[in-house]
Design a protein around this motif. Structure first.
Motif, PDB file in Angstrom:
ATOM      1  N   GLN C 272     -52.329  34.452 -22.193  1.00 53.42           N
ATOM      2  CA  GLN C 272     -51.202  35.060 -21.455  1.00 53.42           C
ATOM      3  C   GLN C 272     -50.653  36.243 -22.234  1.00 53.42           C
ATOM      4  O   GLN C 272     -50.293  36.105 -23.408  1.00 53.42           O
ATOM      5  N   ALA C 273     -50.553  37.388 -21.588  1.00 51.52           N
ATOM      6  CA  ALA C 273     -50.159  38.612 -22.278  1.00 51.52           C
ATOM      7  C   ALA C 273     -48.868  38.425 -23.079  1.00 51.52           C
ATOM      8  O   ALA C 273     -48.748  38.916 -24.195  1.00 51.52           O
ATOM      9  N   GLN C 274     -47.913  37.676 -22.491  1.00 48.91           N
ATOM     10  CA  GLN C 274     -46.587  37.553 -23.117  1.00 48.91           C
ATOM     11  C   GLN C 274     -46.683  36.989 -24.541  1.00 48.91           C
ATOM     12  O   GLN C 274     -45.885  37.342 -25.404  1.00 48.91           O
ATOM     13  N   THR C 275     -47.641  36.106 -24.786  1.00 52.73           N
ATOM     14  CA  THR C 275     -47.771  35.567 -26.140  1.00 52.73           C
ATOM     15  C   THR C 275     -48.972  36.151 -26.870  1.00 52.73           C
ATOM     16  O   THR C 275     -49.077  36.051 -28.081  1.00 52.73           O
ATOM     17  N   PHE C 276     -49.888  36.758 -26.116  1.00 56.49           N
ATOM     18  CA  PHE C 276     -51.153  37.193 -26.720  1.00 56.49           C
ATOM     19  C   PHE C 276     -51.061  38.606 -27.276  1.00 56.49           C
ATOM     20  O   PHE C 276     -51.592  38.901 -28.339  1.00 56.49           O
ATOM     21  N   LEU C 277     -50.397  39.492 -26.528  1.00 55.83           N
ATOM     22  CA  LEU C 277     -50.384  40.903 -26.923  1.00 55.83           C
ATOM     23  C   LEU C 277     -49.315  41.157 -27.980  1.00 55.83           C
ATOM     24  O   LEU C 277     -48.220  41.623 -27.693  1.00 55.83           O
ATOM     25  N   THR C 278     -49.648  40.845 -29.226  1.00 56.16           N
ATOM     26  CA  THR C 278     -48.701  41.037 -30.328  1.00 56.16           C
ATOM     27  C   THR C 278     -49.376  41.881 -31.399  1.00 56.16           C
ATOM     28  O   THR C 278     -50.593  42.078 -31.377  1.00 56.16           O
ATOM     29  N   GLY C 279     -48.581  42.334 -32.343  1.00 53.18           N
ATOM     30  CA  GLY C 279     -49.137  43.090 -33.462  1.00 53.18           C
ATOM     31  C   GLY C 279     -50.134  42.245 -34.229  1.00 53.18           C
ATOM     32  O   GLY C 279     -51.193  42.721 -34.661  1.00 53.18           O
ATOM     33  N   GLN C 280     -49.807  40.954 -34.383  1.00 49.56           N
ATOM     34  CA  GLN C 280     -50.699  40.020 -35.062  1.00 49.56           C
ATOM     35  C   GLN C 280     -52.087  40.034 -34.443  1.00 49.56           C
ATOM     36  O   GLN C 280     -53.102  40.084 -35.139  1.00 49.56           O
ATOM     37  N   SER C 281     -52.138  39.942 -33.106  1.00 51.50           N
ATOM     38  CA  SER C 281     -53.434  39.889 -32.433  1.00 51.50           C
ATOM     39  C   SER C 281     -54.238  41.140 -32.720  1.00 51.50           C
ATOM     40  O   SER C 281     -55.441  41.084 -32.989  1.00 51.50           O
ATOM     41  N   ILE C 282     -53.553  42.287 -32.677  1.00 47.71           N
ATOM     42  CA  ILE C 282     -54.271  43.546 -32.926  1.00 47.71           C
ATOM     43  C   ILE C 282     -54.813  43.558 -34.349  1.00 47.71           C
ATOM     44  O   ILE C 282     -55.959  43.918 -34.603  1.00 47.71           O
ATOM     45  N   LEU C 283     -53.990  43.085 -35.282  1.00 48.97           N
ATOM     46  CA  LEU C 283     -54.419  42.982 -36.680  1.00 48.97           C
ATOM     47  C   LEU C 283     -55.651  42.096 -36.798  1.00 48.97           C
ATOM     48  O   LEU C 283     -56.593  42.396 -37.546  1.00 48.97           O
ATOM     49  N   ILE C 284     -55.629  40.987 -36.053  1.00 48.91           N
ATOM     50  CA  ILE C 284     -56.766  40.069 -36.105  1.00 48.91           C
ATOM     51  C   ILE C 284     -58.027  40.744 -35.592  1.00 48.91           C
ATOM     52  O   ILE C 284     -59.119  40.560 -36.151  1.00 48.91           O
ATOM     53  N   PHE C 285     -57.874  41.573 -34.551  1.00 51.07           N
ATOM     54  CA  PHE C 285     -59.054  42.273 -34.037  1.00 51.07           C
ATOM     55  C   PHE C 285     -59.593  43.269 -35.057  1.00 51.07           C
ATOM     56  O   PHE C 285     -60.806  43.395 -35.242  1.00 51.07           O
ATOM     57  N   VAL C 286     -58.681  43.946 -35.736  1.00 48.59           N
ATOM     58  CA  VAL C 286     -59.119  44.902 -36.758  1.00 48.59           C
ATOM     59  C   VAL C 286     -59.832  44.167 -37.891  1.00 48.59           C
ATOM     60  O   VAL C 286     -60.929  44.550 -38.325  1.00 48.59           O
ATOM     61  N   LEU C 287     -59.207  43.089 -38.361  1.00 51.72           N
ATOM     62  CA  LEU C 287     -59.812  42.309 -39.442  1.00 51.72           C
ATOM     63  C   LEU C 287     -61.167  41.761 -39.017  1.00 51.72           C
ATOM     64  O   LEU C 287     -62.115  41.727 -39.806  1.00 51.72           O
ATOM     65  N   GLY C 288     -61.247  41.312 -37.758  1.00 49.53           N
ATOM     66  CA  GLY C 288     -62.518  40.760 -37.259  1.00 49.53           C
ATOM     67  C   GLY C 288     -63.613  41.802 -37.281  1.00 49.53           C
ATOM     68  O   GLY C 288     -64.738  41.538 -37.714  1.00 49.53           O
ATOM     69  N   ALA C 289     -63.273  43.020 -36.856  1.00 53.48           N
ATOM     70  CA  ALA C 289     -64.280  44.081 -36.847  1.00 53.48           C
ATOM     71  C   ALA C 289     -64.743  44.362 -38.276  1.00 53.48           C
ATOM     72  O   ALA C 289     -65.948  44.454 -38.550  1.00 53.48           O
ATOM     73  N   ALA C 290     -63.763  44.457 -39.198  1.00 58.10           N
ATOM     74  CA  ALA C 290     -64.107  44.697 -40.595  1.00 58.10           C
ATOM     75  C   ALA C 290     -65.035  43.588 -41.093  1.00 58.10           C
ATOM     76  O   ALA C 290     -66.037  43.825 -41.774  1.00 58.10           O
ATOM     77  N   SER C 291     -64.704  42.384 -40.721  1.00 62.59           N
ATOM     78  CA  SER C 291     -65.467  41.226 -41.152  1.00 62.59           C
ATOM     79  C   SER C 291     -66.924  41.341 -40.714  1.00 62.59           C
ATOM     80  O   SER C 291     -67.845  41.068 -41.495  1.00 62.59           O
ATOM     81  N   PHE C 292     -67.143  41.748 -39.462  1.00 63.80           N
ATOM     82  CA  PHE C 292     -68.510  41.911 -38.960  1.00 63.80           C
ATOM     83  C   PHE C 292     -69.266  42.977 -39.737  1.00 63.80           C
ATOM     84  O   PHE C 292     -70.450  42.818 -40.056  1.00 63.80           O
ATOM     85  N   VAL C 293     -68.559  44.061 -40.025  1.00 61.84           N
ATOM     86  CA  VAL C 293     -69.209  45.159 -40.745  1.00 61.84           C
ATOM     87  C   VAL C 293     -69.588  44.708 -42.154  1.00 61.84           C
ATOM     88  O   VAL C 293     -70.718  44.915 -42.616  1.00 61.84           O
TER      89      VAL C 293
END
Ligand code: NA
Ligand code: NA
Ligand code: NA
Lengths: 124, 375, 375, 124, 375, 124
Positions: C272-293
């Motif tokens: 649900q966007a209301q709880t999902f779209l947070t700065g934390q989530s974006i950070l997690i996506f960035v960290l995840g991408a770094a992790s894959f690389v």
């Protein structure tokens, strides 16, 4: 979590050194897979030691003749069933997937059954 | 968080030699299944479960079947609540053909006679000091029916579920080892050579009506058997009604397979050596073996008793198939008959007491449950 | 009960633009799955789940995965309790052939090297201010294994489960986009053209013994990996034992399909966007991408390191397959190899570090769980 | 359980006589299966009574011609669909297992549908 | 523990004549399924369940669906919590082809018109003194959709779930008996002979986009329909996306079969005569029958109304297919058309209002639920 | 519920007018399905607008030649595997239902893999 808490101090909390922990964790992953790799390398050699080759060639002939007898018995059973159980759809096991029930399938199972060697000795 | 604490958190640090014994037992189960083809659908899941269950879990982490909130504990719920056995019976019903039984109803009584093992073991267990509930659960091992044994144990004596389930499945797997000597002991060569007349053909109608009437008879006599037999006969109706073929097909394939995997694995994983390897367990194994021997003997002797009154003699080997252990004991009967006389085909005839034995064990379980569960 | 109250009860009245963004994300997931064939078995269920999860539910009605008593919340239980991932591993085990790995054990180490992504991301997450538990759950995104990531999140940081799961599956789907540039960056054309010798044939016995021994090794070193790897190797034993073919077949078909449907859909519906779209989530996506690389790089560089000592050189592209993301990263390796030299067939060789990477990630998850779960 | 409690006294606890109970239990098992056996023995005779034979031979001809008409209708439907629904993969029922969808399968279903006799009387 | 106590524990001792009536009902259900092929996938499980549910259970033993801790009560949980219906909708979605509907959108309105039965029955039930929640659950019987009826009852009026479910499924099975007289009553021979033009071919893209957009429309208008329609359209997307064929296949085979078995059986087993045979239940059956008649009439008359404005006339028989009861009412339409004119093939055309009726009922259920559930 | 409560007064309880509610409910059902019907009517026109026709004919030739290359690569892979992996039963994906594993199946998958276009540009 908040960005005010960002910083290197997070990596070394009391009783928990993150870098040391990560090195150890990485070591465990490597260690585990390394042991598996070693085991895999050694296993074939081990198996070759425990099962001396000559046995396998020796075993071929008797087993074959054994198998022949069993195949004959199985065919006999299958024919018998085909003749005497016109229904033809008795299920005697639930090992097969799918729903084919022909006397020949039963025959296959009979064969498998015989190969259990039937408890070693009484049956001689 | 140093090397020592890592070691202390590892399984190696807590592994005891009794765990190693159980792991060896698990390996032996798998070995027997693979090389001897003894009930592989049960022994492989149970065997691997035993191995998993004897890895020392980390204190405070939800890992074992007994740890609250662990994944294995959720899987094990289906065992503890008695949910898996009726679902397995549903699948068995959907794959069982009762035709031979319908065409030769006399043979049903052999399936009743073999249940004498259940009640004698019950008395034996009481004598040895088990509580009535525990004794009932141990007795049902003689029913030679894994799901029935697990179901009754979960209801009467959950504390013994592990050893009872393992004993029941072990002996079912060992049927080709246990039964032949008894069969040779109690029958003459002439008896073993008796041929059975080919059964009459059974009409579609009879097959459809049978599960309904048989359920009513059993459930009205022993309502405690309603859960297991309700599912067994429901599955059979799905099969025989011809109009629900796709449901029967799923019941006897995906559904029973999924439940078999989960049941076998979690029963195996419940055998942590620390709680499993007790004097009680060993006693249960001894009683279980006795129960199998008594049941086999009971079936054979009853067949010989019936022969005193019957014109068309029954091959007494068929009595051994009355213990259930479907279809292995029927196969053993068939093989012994075949070795004695290569033209003596007993397999289909042995299926009659074999499936009757399943019904008989379920009735016995119902009787024990209703008498002892409300004790 | 007038028109207004009807409107107020409708979804339109409560739809916010952030919900529309998430619905667009769900549509994009489905679009990528359908047109690009990126992990469709995951992206289609997750994508549709995201759409469903962003319809504004009516206050007081049990509709969303977070509403007590709703149907979706019951389906989501399997995610929250960590039940689905081990069942998926059971199915994966029943469809995985470890032969190439067994025939070339050196390649296993590439699957270990790629896990460096996990631990570097863990440190990075800690640095950014996540709690150790959260950091561990984020780090495992670098394991490139959806079920492992969901399992560890549900145990260590359930509050981050949504973003971690979506990040893990998104990057797994994007492996054909993420990995090639890194592979070209760190390898020379000559290296990419290295041919691998055809592997030796593996005996039936080795294949049957492998899951048992491998499980014992992993579980004794890191008992926390017992749940996932127990199921993975159990499934593999069902497959390799040859006597439980029907169970293996159900595990890798109906069972894994059912669980995949329920897991994908409910993970999607938890965003649900209301709880999902947070700065934390974006950070997690960035960290995840770094992790894959980092993981891809780690695998490739370790292969080049090994080549310094080996007479028979390894094609360093194989290192990229060590991140898991089975079988997509192995496919990518194969295609890059093929484009470079149309006679260079790397697919089967790449399966070895690929499945080793799955085992490696599960061990890493076990280590993180046991250290941080009892912190 | 402990071995100190071993002994015959366990078999006769207050309000519970184990031997008597076992005999009754065994009796119930026998009784249940005996009734089933009796029922099985009687059923075929009962069925023969309720379904008089002549009916079956009489019914053959009309049903056959009925069936012929229905088969023709089914084939017509199948051809119609084949010509007009080039997609060919409409599912109109979920009774079949597996995923084959040909006009001929639909024809089979049509046939089954007709054999429902369509509610007895309005249809003519 | 004497003979008397055995008898008192048996089912015979507690069997009342009302149980016998219900057992007879169960047998009739099975008889109709087997001989008339009326919805056998539902009537056989329900029928056998009715028989099982009317064996008098032993006091104090967990046997019936209502006894805490019984196996049947765990199976019944999926009914009580509303979990089974959405899973069945998932499977139905994965087997439904919306092409005819997509190629002739006018026919969708017939599926809307038939829902008038729902709301008229709602008013009738209120008039008879049922509470608004009960009236809503009774009204939905007119939706002619078993899973929808069960879902709404479990949410609004669980105390009436048994009679509502049985009424819904009974009338669905009796569609070939109920609908034809109404169809003959309200149509002329000339109308029944109207041929429909062959529909245009629908593109792959349309089929993939449809479930997503249709879900958004329905869920935004009536979020209460989100659970059922979310699953229906999710299943359809799995089917149409072409890249998740194995998931669609499992959803429409194993998964729906397993759920159908468990739902049918446990709904049947919930009909213990002692609580089921009440004046209320009889009233519900009467209202349900009225509801079916009104719905059929509504569909037919609306088709005739549309014909007043349309150049290309609709065969008003198609209106009868708007009640849902997939695919039986479409079949009935086809047969009536065929009897009137052997070259008039309505089956495929009837599928359009038929599946539209499913969507319509689900929207109606969503509206009733959101208005009455938060009352 | 009891029959004493029967009556028209039930239809108009305080704060809940059943008739009005029913009309609105019926309206919502109609509205929802009507919007779907409109959407269905408009979609094909919309799709025709967004995808200009000439593109499809233009795209045919290059794609074909592309496909040819990929089929050749796939066959090469398949033959390679057939020769060098005598086991022949490696599973490299879990996308297929059923349990067929031949080199040709792998070939089919390879083909599918190529058609992913492999991340657009680095590859040349
Ligand atoms: Na038995
Ligand atoms: Na990995
Ligand atoms: Na409807």
């Amino acid at each position: 979590m908040s960005f005010t808490q960002m910083g290197l101090q997070n990596l070394n909390q009391p009783g928990f050194d993150a870098v040391q922990f990560s090195l150890m964790g990485m070591g465990l992953v490597f260690g585990g897979l390394l042991i598996i790799a070693l085991y895999i390398t050694l296993l074939p050699k081990l198996l070759r030691l425990t099962s001396p080759k000559p046995v396998s060639t020796k075993a071929v002939t008797p087993q074959n003749s054994d198998q022949e007898v069993e195949i004959l018995l199985a065919i006999a059973t299958a024919l018998h069933m085909h003749n005497n159980f016109p229904d033809g759809d008795e299920r005697i096991t639930w090992k097969s997937h799918g729903d084919m029930d022909s006397p020949w399938l039963v025959s296959g199972r009979m064969n498998g059954l015989n190969s259990r060697k039937l408890a070693n000795s009484w049956s001689r | 968080m140093d090397l020592l604490s890592f070691y202390n958190n590892s399984g190696l640090a807590h592994l005891e030699w009794i765990n190693l014994i159980m792991i060896a037992v698990g390996v032996i189960f798998i070995y027997l299944a693979v090389t001897k083809d003894y009930e592989p659908l049960l022994l492989v899941p149970i065997g691997f479960g035993v191995i998993v269950g004897n890895i020392p879990p980390i204190e405070g982490m939800p890992l074992s079947v007994y740890a609250e909130g662990s994944v294995f504990s959720y899987i094990y719920l289906g065992v503890m609540k008695g949910i898996y056995p009726p679902l397995i019976f549903l699948g068995i019903g959907a794959m069982t053909d009762f035709s031979t039984m319908l065409s030769n109803p006399k043979l049903i009584l052999l399936g009743a006679a073999a249940q004498v093992g259940v009640f004698l073991t019950f008395i034996g267990s009481l004598f040895l000091g088990f509580t009535p509930q525990q004794a009932g659960a141990i007795g049902i091992i003689g029913g030679a029916d894994g799901p029935t044994a697990i179901f009754l144990s979960s209801m009467l004596a959950p504390e013994l579920l592990g050893p009872i389930a393992i004993a029941a499945y072990s002996y079912m797997a060992l049927v080709p080892v246990i039964q032949p000597p008894i069969m040779y002991l109690f029958t003459t060569k002439k008896e073993r050579c008796i041929h059975m007349a080919p059964p009459r053909q059974v009409s579609k109608k009879e097959k459809i009506i049978f599960p309904i009437v048989a359920f009513l008879i059993c459930a009205l006599i022993a309502p405690g058997s309603m859960t297991l037999l309700g599912m067994l006969f429901f599955g059979n109706l799905l099969k025989e009604s011809m109009v629900t073929e796709r449901l029967a097909n799923t019941a006897r394939n995906s559904l029973i397979d999924i439940v078999t995997i989960l049941l076998g694995f979690s029963v195996g994983a419940s055998t942590q050596a620390q709680t499993f390897l007790t004097g009680q367990s060993i006693l249960i194994f001894v009683l279980g073996a006795a129960s199998f021997v008594v049941a086999t003997t009971g079936g054979i002797l009853f067949a010989k008793l019936m022969n005193l009154f019957l014109k068309e003699k029954i091959n007494p080997l068929l009595g051994a198939a009355g213990v259930s252990a479907v279809p292995d004991s029927a196969r053993v009967v068939h093989m012994i008959g075949l070795k004695e006389d290569p033209s003596n085909f007993l397999l289909m005839h042995a299926m009659a007491p074999n499936v009757a034995g399943v019904i008989g064990s379920a009735i016995a379980a119902g009787v024990l449950w209703s008498a002892l569960g409300t004790f």
